[in-house]
Motif scaffolding. Structure first.
Motif, PDB file in Angstrom:
ATOM      1  N   PRO A 174      -7.827   7.697 -18.946  1.00 17.85           N
ATOM      2  CA  PRO A 174      -8.657   8.229 -17.850  1.00 17.85           C
ATOM      3  C   PRO A 174      -7.859   9.191 -16.991  1.00 17.85           C
ATOM      4  O   PRO A 174      -6.625   9.103 -16.911  1.00 17.85           O
ATOM      5  CB  PRO A 174      -9.060   6.963 -17.082  1.00 17.85           C
ATOM      6  N   PRO A 175      -8.510  10.177 -16.322  1.00 16.75           N
ATOM      7  CA  PRO A 175      -7.783  11.135 -15.467  1.00 16.75           C
ATOM      8  C   PRO A 175      -7.069  10.425 -14.327  1.00 16.75           C
ATOM      9  O   PRO A 175      -7.526   9.402 -13.822  1.00 16.75           O
ATOM     10  CB  PRO A 175      -8.901  12.059 -14.959  1.00 16.75           C
ATOM     11  N   ALA A 176      -5.901  11.014 -13.933  1.00 16.34           N
ATOM     12  CA  ALA A 176      -5.107  10.414 -12.859  1.00 16.34           C
ATOM     13  C   ALA A 176      -5.841  10.529 -11.531  1.00 16.34           C
ATOM     14  O   ALA A 176      -6.441  11.560 -11.212  1.00 16.34           O
ATOM     15  CB  ALA A 176      -3.747  11.095 -12.783  1.00 16.34           C
ATOM     16  N   VAL A 177      -5.796   9.484 -10.736  1.00 15.14           N
ATOM     17  CA  VAL A 177      -6.426   9.473  -9.408  1.00 15.14           C
ATOM     18  C   VAL A 177      -5.459  10.097  -8.411  1.00 15.14           C
ATOM     19  O   VAL A 177      -4.289   9.702  -8.345  1.00 15.14           O
ATOM     20  CB  VAL A 177      -6.778   8.027  -8.996  1.00 15.14           C
ATOM     21  N   PRO A 178      -5.880  11.130  -7.609  1.00 16.71           N
ATOM     22  CA  PRO A 178      -4.962  11.748  -6.633  1.00 16.71           C
ATOM     23  C   PRO A 178      -4.516  10.733  -5.586  1.00 16.71           C
ATOM     24  O   PRO A 178      -5.273   9.864  -5.166  1.00 16.71           O
ATOM     25  CB  PRO A 178      -5.807  12.868  -6.015  1.00 16.71           C
ATOM     26  N   GLU A 179      -3.241  10.885  -5.166  1.00 13.66           N
ATOM     27  CA  GLU A 179      -2.702   9.972  -4.167  1.00 13.66           C
ATOM     28  C   GLU A 179      -3.328  10.254  -2.807  1.00 13.66           C
ATOM     29  O   GLU A 179      -3.540  11.399  -2.413  1.00 13.66           O
ATOM     30  CB  GLU A 179      -1.179  10.133  -4.081  1.00 13.66           C
ATOM     31  N   GLN A 180      -3.602   9.211  -2.057  1.00 13.18           N
ATOM     32  CA  GLN A 180      -4.183   9.342  -0.726  1.00 13.18           C
ATOM     33  C   GLN A 180      -3.096   9.679   0.286  1.00 13.18           C
ATOM     34  O   GLN A 180      -1.971   9.180   0.206  1.00 13.18           O
ATOM     35  CB  GLN A 180      -4.887   8.050  -0.322  1.00 13.18           C
TER      36      GLN A 180
END
Length: 241
Positions: A174-180
């Motif tokens: 799955p695509p990487a989730v951007p860091e908050q």
């Protein structure tokens, strides 16, 4: 009955043929083999080549009358339940047979579903040494087709050829989730302002303490009381005249 010369031998021949047919029964008829394993078609390789279903180790069936074998066949299994059963030829007569079941020692190589030119010229299957694993008796009755039915005896190895396909590649990650973004650090500094304001309470309290000392000046609105005469000189000898 008067027979012309030469006709007697011919009549004797026909009469002998009729009597032989009556004694030995009718001509051999196809007799079904029930309970043969079902081996469905399968696929192999990355191209998913379609192969014909069969037993890995075929079974041979030998029918003996006394000690003499009268028929023999090799069974490789049915490809589906809709396929007709395999058959052997048995005479329609009163007889007793010995059924011998044996399993081949050699694997039967898979064959393609479509019979092409190469398959026609392929070498025939060689059973090799067949090990007998069971013998049965079959009693047939003239005119009774059901009595000529042979029931399949399961061999020690009943495995069918099955599909052999390369492993399926794993699904994409799955695509990487951007860091908050972390919260502003200055928020904690603002929160610390509350204790400073709270410290004002003791200072205010000090003012009240100071105001509380006002009664020492007279306790009436901050105006000093008049001094009583002689109060300050109490205990002092007055001067002489």
């Amino acid at each position: 009955m008067n027979l012309r010369p030469g006709a007697r031998p011919l009549a004797v021949f026909f009469l002998g043929s009729i009597l032989a047919s009556a004694a030995c029964g009718g001509p051999p008829t196809p007799s079904p083999i029930e309970g043969e394993p079902i081996c469905p078609d399968f696929e192999v390789g990355a191209s998913r080549a379609h192969m014909r279903g069969s037993l890995r180790f075929p079974v041979t069936l030998t029918v003996r009358e006394g000690k003499e074998p009268i028929t023999r066949t090799t069974l490789t299994g049915r490809r589906s339940k809709d396929d007709p059963p395999s058959r052997i030829l048995l005479s329609d007569q009163d007889a007793e047979y010995e059924i011998e079941w044996a399993q081949c020692e050699n694997e039967r190589a898979p064959r393609t579903h479509v019979v092409g030119r190469e398959a026609k010229h392929a070498a025939e299957y060689a059973c090799g040494h067949a090990t007998v694993y069971k013998t049965d008796k079959l009693v047939t009755r003239k005119g009774d087709a059901a009595s000529r039915t042979v029931h399949f005896a399961a061999p020690p190895k009943v495995e069918c050829w099955e599909s052999e396909l390369p492993p399926t590649p794993p699904p994409p990650a799955p695509p990487a989730v951007p860091e908050q973004t972390p919260p502003d650090a200055g928020t904690d500094t603002d929160a610390g302002a509350a204790p400073v304001d709270a410290g004002a309470t003791p200072a205010d309290a000090g003012i009240k303490a100071t105001d509380a000392g006002a009664p020492r000046d007279g306790g009436a609105g901050g105006v000093a009381k008049p001094r009583r005469a002689g109060a300050a000189d109490a205990g002092t000898t007055p001067p002489g005249p």
